[in-house]
Motif scaffolding. Structure first.
Motif, mmCIF file in Angstrom:
data_model
loop_
_atom_site.group_PDB
_atom_site.id
_atom_site.type_symbol
_atom_site.label_atom_id
_atom_site.label_comp_id
_atom_site.label_asym_id
_atom_site.label_seq_id
_atom_site.Cartn_x
_atom_site.Cartn_y
_atom_site.Cartn_z
ATOM 1 N N ALA A 153 0.843 -1.187 0.000
ATOM 2 C CA ALA A 153 0.000 0.000 0.000
ATOM 3 C C ALA A 153 0.884 1.245 0.000
ATOM 4 O O ALA A 153 2.004 1.233 0.526
ATOM 5 N N ALA A 154 0.386 2.309 -0.588
ATOM 6 C CA ALA A 154 1.165 3.548 -0.665
ATOM 7 C C ALA A 154 1.445 4.093 0.733
ATOM 8 O O ALA A 154 0.574 4.086 1.607
ATOM 9 N N ASN A 155 2.696 4.509 0.910
ATOM 10 C CA ASN A 155 3.133 5.152 2.155
ATOM 11 C C ASN A 155 2.969 4.254 3.384
ATOM 12 O O ASN A 155 2.894 4.749 4.514
ATOM 13 N N ARG A 156 2.936 2.944 3.168
ATOM 14 C CA ARG A 156 2.887 1.975 4.266
ATOM 15 C C ARG A 156 4.181 1.184 4.269
ATOM 16 O O ARG A 156 4.652 0.750 3.224
ATOM 17 N N ASN A 157 4.734 0.967 5.440
ATOM 18 C CA ASN A 157 6.047 0.338 5.544
ATOM 19 C C ASN A 157 6.009 -1.138 5.165
ATOM 20 O O ASN A 157 5.177 -1.899 5.672
ATOM 21 N N SER A 158 6.908 -1.508 4.271
ATOM 22 C CA SER A 158 7.091 -2.897 3.861
ATOM 23 C C SER A 158 8.526 -3.294 4.156
ATOM 24 O O SER A 158 9.465 -2.716 3.602
ATOM 25 N N LEU A 159 8.721 -4.263 5.048
ATOM 26 C CA LEU A 159 10.055 -4.750 5.397
ATOM 27 C C LEU A 159 10.345 -5.980 4.552
ATOM 28 O O LEU A 159 9.571 -6.955 4.568
ATOM 29 N N ARG A 160 11.460 -5.949 3.838
ATOM 30 C CA ARG A 160 11.751 -6.998 2.870
ATOM 31 C C ARG A 160 13.206 -7.452 2.983
ATOM 32 O O ARG A 160 14.091 -6.633 3.220
ATOM 33 N N THR A 161 13.434 -8.725 2.745
ATOM 34 C CA THR A 161 14.803 -9.257 2.756
ATOM 35 C C THR A 161 15.392 -9.165 1.351
ATOM 36 O O THR A 161 16.092 -10.065 0.901
ATOM 37 N N PHE A 162 15.116 -8.088 0.669
ATOM 38 C CA PHE A 162 15.469 -7.898 -0.731
ATOM 39 C C PHE A 162 16.771 -7.097 -0.833
ATOM 40 O O PHE A 162 17.264 -6.565 0.162
ATOM 41 N N PRO A 163 17.325 -6.959 -2.035
ATOM 42 C CA PRO A 163 18.564 -6.190 -2.185
ATOM 43 C C PRO A 163 18.360 -4.706 -2.456
ATOM 44 O O PRO A 163 19.285 -3.925 -2.267
ATOM 45 N N ARG A 164 17.157 -4.300 -2.923
ATOM 46 C CA ARG A 164 16.979 -2.915 -3.372
ATOM 47 C C ARG A 164 15.641 -2.354 -2.892
ATOM 48 O O ARG A 164 14.654 -3.071 -2.807
ATOM 49 N N ASN A 165 15.644 -1.052 -2.643
ATOM 50 C CA ASN A 165 14.415 -0.352 -2.264
ATOM 51 C C ASN A 165 14.321 0.990 -2.970
ATOM 52 O O ASN A 165 13.873 1.977 -2.387
ATOM 53 N N PHE A 166 14.744 1.034 -4.240
ATOM 54 C CA PHE A 166 14.647 2.261 -5.016
ATOM 55 C C PHE A 166 13.186 2.690 -5.127
ATOM 56 O O PHE A 166 12.279 1.852 -5.121
ATOM 57 N N PRO A 167 12.930 3.986 -5.275
ATOM 58 C CA PRO A 167 11.545 4.464 -5.324
ATOM 59 C C PRO A 167 10.744 3.791 -6.436
ATOM 60 O O PRO A 167 11.172 3.731 -7.584
ATOM 61 N N GLY A 168 9.593 3.252 -6.080
ATOM 62 C CA GLY A 168 8.688 2.674 -7.055
ATOM 63 C C GLY A 168 9.040 1.287 -7.537
ATOM 64 O O GLY A 168 8.256 0.672 -8.268
ATOM 65 N N ARG A 169 10.185 0.752 -7.155
ATOM 66 C CA ARG A 169 10.599 -0.572 -7.645
ATOM 67 C C ARG A 169 9.612 -1.656 -7.217
ATOM 68 O O ARG A 169 9.453 -2.674 -7.909
ATOM 69 N N SER A 170 8.936 -1.448 -6.112
ATOM 70 C CA SER A 170 8.005 -2.451 -5.586
ATOM 71 C C SER A 170 6.748 -2.580 -6.437
ATOM 72 O O SER A 170 5.991 -3.535 -6.278
ATOM 73 N N GLY A 171 6.517 -1.611 -7.322
ATOM 74 C CA GLY A 171 5.279 -1.571 -8.080
ATOM 75 C C GLY A 171 4.323 -0.512 -7.579
ATOM 76 O O GLY A 171 3.313 -0.224 -8.222
ATOM 77 N N THR A 172 4.629 0.095 -6.427
ATOM 78 C CA THR A 172 3.833 1.178 -5.854
ATOM 79 C C THR A 172 4.648 2.463 -5.940
ATOM 80 O O THR A 172 5.782 2.511 -5.444
ATOM 81 N N GLU A 173 4.087 3.493 -6.556
ATOM 82 C CA GLU A 173 4.857 4.721 -6.764
ATOM 83 C C GLU A 173 5.293 5.347 -5.443
ATOM 84 O O GLU A 173 6.441 5.724 -5.273
ATOM 85 N N GLU A 174 4.379 5.485 -4.515
ATOM 86 C CA GLU A 174 4.699 6.098 -3.221
ATOM 87 C C GLU A 174 4.940 4.995 -2.193
ATOM 88 O O GLU A 174 4.258 4.898 -1.181
ATOM 89 N N ASP A 175 5.955 4.167 -2.452
ATOM 90 C CA ASP A 175 6.212 3.048 -1.549
ATOM 91 C C ASP A 175 7.141 3.465 -0.411
ATOM 92 O O ASP A 175 7.732 4.552 -0.423
ATOM 93 N N ALA A 176 7.260 2.576 0.567
ATOM 94 C CA ALA A 176 8.158 2.791 1.709
ATOM 95 C C ALA A 176 8.757 1.439 2.070
ATOM 96 O O ALA A 176 8.316 0.763 3.005
ATOM 97 N N VAL A 177 9.764 1.035 1.298
ATOM 98 C CA VAL A 177 10.366 -0.293 1.436
ATOM 99 C C VAL A 177 11.646 -0.199 2.271
ATOM 100 O O VAL A 177 12.516 0.642 2.016
ATOM 101 N N TRP A 178 11.755 -1.084 3.250
ATOM 102 C CA TRP A 178 12.921 -1.196 4.124
ATOM 103 C C TRP A 178 13.600 -2.543 3.831
ATOM 104 O O TRP A 178 12.931 -3.537 3.538
#
Length: 677
Positions: A381-406
């Motif tokens: 969801a937009a502007n909701r924190n998503s914690l991921r064991t991933f390598p990257r958290n560039f803006p929008g990479r998750s598929g959500t423009e206003e993402d907040a990936v950690w």
């Protein structure tokens, strides 16, 4: 950090490093001196479906009959979300091309390329080129594995050397052992905390020291994988008992080869990490380099937690999540997603009862693949924190423009999923009365190779017809670089622009990866939604006025570390399709710089970085004598006039002779065609 060749008379002995030894065994061009161009013989290649369709088209364009490598493997792991016919058509094309050109084919759902390749094909002491920036993960087995653009990989498959700038070799000495609730992800996050996303550009990260004894081969995969986030050419570990144990567990004990640095090796640069001093770390949105201790951000809301990806692909990474979740429930409002990185790991987890424990705790189990890491589903969801064991958290990479990936470890992600807030796993363990992760008994099942299709023999392969669906367009024609350009600056970007911002990933754009005209409509839209339309209008106006490609050209101006992230060459090809002929930046990420030259785009740098501030959007730039300026004997400096502001700027390029010729010809494919004519 200190240099092994610092003042004081110390002689460099990087020729005793693991990286130098492998490169020396494979050197076919140049000398192993930092900053010079070298050519390396390539033993293996890796391609995945988001980049592989272009690679296969490029093999067709250069007229290859059969690959010349020891092993080449085509994986289908990125675009496995099939919402319409396009991804399935591309999979059929890739399978037919793999059969035609003599390439192994890993079926959709078999798993993420990097850990699967490590399990089935990785060999200590070998070289590998991959059309995925995280190809460097294979350094965990003592390989010299380089992520690069698809054209570079296609040429390697055709038996040509991989040409790279000889990197400095940076020795990272590891001591001590990781404390409970701290794992391999925290090691590479510590490197990012210290050095940032461009700290290892044109460097190899070579890990050594007594701390390695406590790190498994798959732990090392986690660390080597995210060397890409530091900008490294690759990461390398020695081939030791941990590698022997891993290969034995995969039924490939005879593939083991010991490989270690000489005792008296002196690296170009040095660093040291005491593993026992580390604590759980996390990268805040929106950069892998934005690292802090988990305890500093504890209590922030957590709406989604995802375990998986090539950055935490091991059986242990999923087992620890299952052990923590066993007998417990995820917090209300939290989506806890588990993406197995291979079908074999899913089988092993099932056998151990870990899948049952995860499902009972409320986890959502997905198919084996990249999935949310590339924005292919699992968008938060937009502007909701998503914690991921991933390598990257560039803006929008998750598929959500206003993402907040950690970005974090499996321990931190799971603890946060159980509590509903960002949680230090040590704090969770203290409250839960758990001393250390109690992992289930993990007995590996025999390797499952049923999802890996070997190539047919040459006599059969030659008759295979490429299964080309309607979504696969022809490669665009690439014309030579004009001698004179009058071109507007259609876009000016800031620092650390990623290839995700140039050519987006995600479920909307990636299905068009084989259709360059369609994919071009997404170019730079995360930075400027109107860029594709303005570039097209500029081209159409030039055609109406009777102008040639020089009139239809435009320029992009960038900041530092332009083009970081993914190796996808679409980020060079789609802007080129729209008329981009020159990029002027403060500095470039390694792979994107290569990709620009491969498609005939001239990458220039400001000699005076302050000139970046003087150039503005829509300024008209005049270049003269470009072809002479890129001649073999020409100095790598040229002048450009800003006719809008009446100013001149001094620019430079870093092109060796072979790349000068490539840019002049309009790209590698027209350059090869000119050689043969």
């Amino acid at each position: 950090m200190r240099g092994g060749g610092a003042d004081g008379g110390d002689e460099r002995r990087t020729n005793g490093s693991v990286a130098h030894k492998i490169m020396a065994e494979h050197l076919v061009e140049g000398r192993l001196e930092p900053g010079t161009q070298v050519g390396l013989r390539v033993d293996q290649t890796l391609t995945q479906d988001a980049t592989g369709t272009l690679v296969m088209q490029e093999l067709e364009a250069i007229g290859l009959d059969r690959v010349r490598t020891e092993v080449s493997v085509q994986y289908v792991d990125h675009n496995i979300l099939q919402t319409d016919e396009r991804n399935a058509e591309d999979h059929a094309f890739l399978r037919s091309a793999a059969r035609r050109f003599g390439v192994w084919y890993s079926k959709p759902g078999n798993g993420v390329s990097h850990p699967v390749h490590m399990q089935h094909f990785g060999l200590p002491g070998k070289t590998m080129a991959g059309s995925d920036s995280h190809t460097c993960a294979a350094g965990s087995l003592g390989m010299f594995a380089v992520g690069t653009g698809g054209l570079e990989v296609a040429l390697a498959m055709a038996g040509r050397p991989l040409r790279i700038t000889m990197p400095e070799i940076w020795g990272i000495r590891l001591t001590g052992e990781l404390p409970d609730w701290v794992s391999a992800k925290d090691v590479v996050l510590e490197m990012l905390r210290r050095h940032g996303v461009k700290g290892a550009v044109n460097r190899v990260l070579e890990y050594y020291g007594p701390g390695l004894a406590s790190l498994s081969a798959m732990d090392r995969h986690v660390i080597a994988n995210m060397g890409a986030e530091l900008g490294a050419t690759t990461s390398v570990f020695p081939s030791d008992e941990a590698v022997r144990d891993f290969l034995r567990s995969e039924g490939r004990a005879d593939a083991y080869r010991p490989l270690a640095a000489d005792e008296d090796v002196r690296y170009d640069l040095d660093d040291e990490i005491d593993l026992s001093s580390l604590e759980p770390l996390i990268a805040r949105p929106t950069s892998p380099g934005n690292v802090v201790a988990v305890r500093e951000v504890a209590g922030e809301p957590c709406d989604q937690a995802v375990v998986g990806s090539s950055a935490n692909p091991g059986l242990r990474d999923f087992a620890v999540a299952a052990a923590m979740a066993k007998g417990r429930q995820t917090a209300p409002g939290v989506s806890f997603d588990v993406n197995p990185t291979s079908r074999e790991i899913l089988q092993d987890l099932s056998k151990a009862g870990a899948v049952f424990d995860l499902i009972a705790a409320g986890a959502r189990i997905h198919q084996a693949g990249c999935l949310g890491c590339i924005g292919m589903g699992q968008a938060p969801a937009a502007n909701r924190n998503s914690l991921r064991t991933f390598p990257r958290n560039f803006p929008g990479r998750s598929g959500t423009e206003e993402d907040a990936v950690w970005l974090c470890s499996p321990e931190t992600a799971t603890a946060s999923a159980l509590t509903g807030v960002v949680t230090d796993p040590r704090e969770w363990a203290a409250r839960a009365g758990v001393d250390r992760p109690e992992l289930p008994v993990l007995r590996r099942l025999p390797p499952n190779e049923a999802m890996l299709e070997p190539p047919p023999p040459p006599a059969e392969a030659v008759h295979v017809q490429l299964d080309r669906g309607p979504n696969i367009s022809a490669l665009p024609d690439l014309d030579p670089l004009p001698d004179t350009l009058d071109a507007p600056v259609l876009l000016k970007t800031g620092d650390d622009v990623s290839t995700d911002e140039i050519s987006p990933a995600g479920a909307r754009a990636l299905p068009h990866r084989s259709n360059i005209p369609a994919l071009a409509t997404f170019t730079f839209t995360r930075l400027d939604p109107d860029y594709p339309a303005r570039a097209t209008e500029h081209q159409e106006a030039a055609v109406k006025s009777g102008g040639d490609s020089a009139v239809a050209a435009h320029v992009v101006v960038g900041g530092d570390n332009y083009g970081q992230g993914s190796s996808r060459e679409h980020a060079a090809l789609t802007p080129r399709y729209l008329g981009l002929r020159v990029v002027i930046a403060k500095s470039y990420a390694r792979i994107h710089w290569q990709n620009l030259t491969n498609f005939g785009v001239l990458p220039l740098e400001f000699v005076d970085p302050a000139d970046y501030d003087r150039v503005q959007h829509d300024d008209q730039l005049h270049f003269e004598g470009l072809r002479a300026a890129l001649g073999d004997e020409a100095e790598p400096v040229l002048r450009v006039r800003n006719t809008t502001r009446g100013e001149e700027y001094t620019l430079r390029h870093r092109l060796p002779p072979s790349r000068r010729a490539t840019v002049l010809a309009g790209g590698i494919i027209p350059a090869l065609a000119a050689e043969e004519s």
